[in-house]
Scaffold this motif. Sequence first.
Motif, PDB file in Angstrom:
ATOM      1  N   ARG A  22       1.223   4.371  -2.694  1.00  0.00           N
ATOM      2  CA  ARG A  22       1.139   5.784  -2.338  1.00  0.00           C
ATOM      3  C   ARG A  22       2.335   6.551  -2.881  1.00  0.00           C
ATOM      4  O   ARG A  22       2.205   7.684  -3.369  1.00  0.00           O
ATOM      5  CB  ARG A  22       1.070   5.944  -0.817  1.00  0.00           C
ATOM      6  CG  ARG A  22       0.833   7.388  -0.369  1.00  0.00           C
ATOM      7  CD  ARG A  22       1.084   7.567   1.102  1.00  0.00           C
ATOM      8  NE  ARG A  22       2.490   7.422   1.419  1.00  0.00           N
ATOM      9  CZ  ARG A  22       3.402   8.375   1.210  1.00  0.00           C
ATOM     10  NH1 ARG A  22       3.062   9.539   0.706  1.00  0.00           N
ATOM     11  NH2 ARG A  22       4.669   8.168   1.527  1.00  0.00           N
ATOM     12  N   LYS A  52      -4.756   4.361   3.685  1.00  0.00           N
ATOM     13  CA  LYS A  52      -5.489   3.230   3.116  1.00  0.00           C
ATOM     14  C   LYS A  52      -6.952   3.563   2.833  1.00  0.00           C
ATOM     15  O   LYS A  52      -7.726   2.676   2.469  1.00  0.00           O
ATOM     16  CB  LYS A  52      -5.402   2.021   4.041  1.00  0.00           C
ATOM     17  CG  LYS A  52      -5.975   2.226   5.431  1.00  0.00           C
ATOM     18  CD  LYS A  52      -5.730   1.010   6.294  1.00  0.00           C
ATOM     19  CE  LYS A  52      -6.244   1.214   7.718  1.00  0.00           C
ATOM     20  NZ  LYS A  52      -5.969   0.045   8.575  1.00  0.00           N
ATOM     21  N   ALA A  56      -3.153  12.867  -3.629  1.00  0.00           N
ATOM     22  CA  ALA A  56      -2.848  12.356  -2.293  1.00  0.00           C
ATOM     23  C   ALA A  56      -2.811  13.529  -1.318  1.00  0.00           C
ATOM     24  O   ALA A  56      -2.321  14.611  -1.643  1.00  0.00           O
ATOM     25  CB  ALA A  56      -1.511  11.623  -2.293  1.00  0.00           C
ATOM     26  N   LYS A 104       0.822  -1.193   0.000  1.00  0.00           N
ATOM     27  CA  LYS A 104       0.000   0.000   0.000  1.00  0.00           C
ATOM     28  C   LYS A 104       0.867   1.258   0.000  1.00  0.00           C
ATOM     29  O   LYS A 104       0.599   2.245  -0.681  1.00  0.00           O
ATOM     30  CB  LYS A 104      -0.914   0.005   1.227  1.00  0.00           C
ATOM     31  CG  LYS A 104      -2.087  -0.942   1.099  1.00  0.00           C
ATOM     32  CD  LYS A 104      -3.040  -0.467   0.029  1.00  0.00           C
ATOM     33  CE  LYS A 104      -4.265  -1.371  -0.039  1.00  0.00           C
ATOM     34  NZ  LYS A 104      -5.190  -0.917  -1.106  1.00  0.00           N
ATOM     35  N   GLU A 105       1.941   1.239   0.784  1.00  0.00           N
ATOM     36  CA  GLU A 105       2.835   2.389   0.853  1.00  0.00           C
ATOM     37  C   GLU A 105       3.548   2.606  -0.477  1.00  0.00           C
ATOM     38  O   GLU A 105       3.750   3.746  -0.911  1.00  0.00           O
ATOM     39  CB  GLU A 105       3.857   2.181   1.975  1.00  0.00           C
ATOM     40  CG  GLU A 105       4.858   3.309   2.142  1.00  0.00           C
ATOM     41  CD  GLU A 105       4.220   4.624   2.567  1.00  0.00           C
ATOM     42  OE1 GLU A 105       4.905   5.649   2.503  1.00  0.00           O
ATOM     43  OE2 GLU A 105       3.030   4.603   2.967  1.00  0.00           O
ATOM     44  N   HIS A 156      -6.529  10.163  -1.993  1.00  0.00           N
ATOM     45  CA  HIS A 156      -5.877   9.086  -1.252  1.00  0.00           C
ATOM     46  C   HIS A 156      -5.378   9.639   0.087  1.00  0.00           C
ATOM     47  O   HIS A 156      -4.604  10.593   0.123  1.00  0.00           O
ATOM     48  CB  HIS A 156      -4.692   8.523  -2.037  1.00  0.00           C
ATOM     49  CG  HIS A 156      -5.075   7.878  -3.335  1.00  0.00           C
ATOM     50  ND1 HIS A 156      -5.285   6.526  -3.451  1.00  0.00           N
ATOM     51  CD2 HIS A 156      -5.291   8.400  -4.567  1.00  0.00           C
ATOM     52  CE1 HIS A 156      -5.609   6.227  -4.704  1.00  0.00           C
ATOM     53  NE2 HIS A 156      -5.626   7.359  -5.406  1.00  0.00           N
ATOM     54  N   THR A 157      -5.836   9.040   1.181  1.00  0.00           N
ATOM     55  CA  THR A 157      -5.351   9.384   2.520  1.00  0.00           C
ATOM     56  C   THR A 157      -5.008   8.082   3.224  1.00  0.00           C
ATOM     57  O   THR A 157      -5.867   7.466   3.859  1.00  0.00           O
ATOM     58  CB  THR A 157      -6.425  10.155   3.314  1.00  0.00           C
ATOM     59  OG1 THR A 157      -7.680   9.460   3.221  1.00  0.00           O
ATOM     60  CG2 THR A 157      -6.598  11.563   2.782  1.00  0.00           C
ATOM     61  N   GLN A 180      -9.765   5.861   0.648  1.00  0.00           N
ATOM     62  CA  GLN A 180      -9.976   6.666  -0.546  1.00  0.00           C
ATOM     63  C   GLN A 180     -11.339   7.340  -0.475  1.00  0.00           C
ATOM     64  O   GLN A 180     -12.337   6.711  -0.120  1.00  0.00           O
ATOM     65  CB  GLN A 180      -9.916   5.794  -1.808  1.00  0.00           C
ATOM     66  CG  GLN A 180      -8.546   5.246  -2.118  1.00  0.00           C
ATOM     67  CD  GLN A 180      -8.525   4.461  -3.416  1.00  0.00           C
ATOM     68  OE1 GLN A 180      -9.505   4.469  -4.171  1.00  0.00           O
ATOM     69  NE2 GLN A 180      -7.426   3.780  -3.682  1.00  0.00           N
TER      70      GLN A 180
END
Length: 343
Positions: free
Chosen positions: A29, A198, A175, A25-26, A195-196, A200
């Motif tokens: 991002r 995990k 983001a 996930k990171e 995007h914040t 959305q």
Amino acid sequence: MEPEHKDKTLIRKYLNQNCSPEEMKEVKRLMLVPGTQQIFDELLSENWTGLEAEENTDQPHLQEKLQQFYRNLEGEEARRSHQKGEEESTVRVIKQRTYLRYAAVMAVIFLGLGTYGILQYKKTPVAEQIAMREVLNPRGQRSRIVLPDSSAVYLGAGSRITFPEQFEANSREIALEGEAFFEVTKDPKKPFIVHTGKVQTRVLGTSFKIDAFKNRPLTIAVATGKVRVDEYLNETSKSLAILTPGQKVTYDQGMIKTANTEIDEINGWKAARLVFHNESLKEIATELERWYNVEISFDNKGKAKEKISVVLQADVPLNKIMKILAATGHFKYHITSRNVSIN
């Protein structure tokens, strides 16, 4: 030797297929962050043997290219074995393993790379790659940003937003770290996604506010239109809320809470109008520290826990706002430079 930057370490783990679901996930991002492509290029250049990016992404074609790459590696190692002495055999083995590991990484990138557009990093000419922009407000500073689709973002103090200079054909993704108010231009064919971490937040055209500071609950409040909030975890999505005007959702360590809120309060934030409902003086002080770039301390720790309700207009000098807060919270204070002590 300086320790390797954490982003580079994470991307290195991704290329070696060692990422956990949270790390994946990171990585996704990071794709929105300017400078990430350079890190990929640096890592993909380590021990590089000359394989070029392919415009033809047909699977049989890529399989053939990879097989050719493996044959070239074997041939190179065979030639080296005739040129080097016995004493260098260990070095050859290490290098060979390095090349093969890198070839395996390329196999993942070329053949498995539907994953979040990594293929685009290596096959898109530099001139065609979309440039990213980042706006970071320090404490004490706010700004209004106009996005490529004419949407407006009112970015709060101590907050960061990252977005492309040109949105893709079928979506508008940005983001956010911190807080911002969004006025999104309506476009039914291109959803607007914030995007914040995990979570959305997805809209088509509306206005809403997001509070997404680290180590604090995530809050999304809607002023106009409709907003969908989803959690993405382990490559699966979970709907958290569908919000309409006057509704908000708070997400904190897996706990979800929805509530009603005043639309005027949401819109008022753009004009520095801060509304606190039964919140502790410590929570209010934390907000003011960010807005005014000051440090606020409590001589009496018990005072910090007291809760009050108050409306503050945070575009006036600090001494004026402290007078209002002191009268409401029944305390005295002293301001020295950028420090405020409450007793």
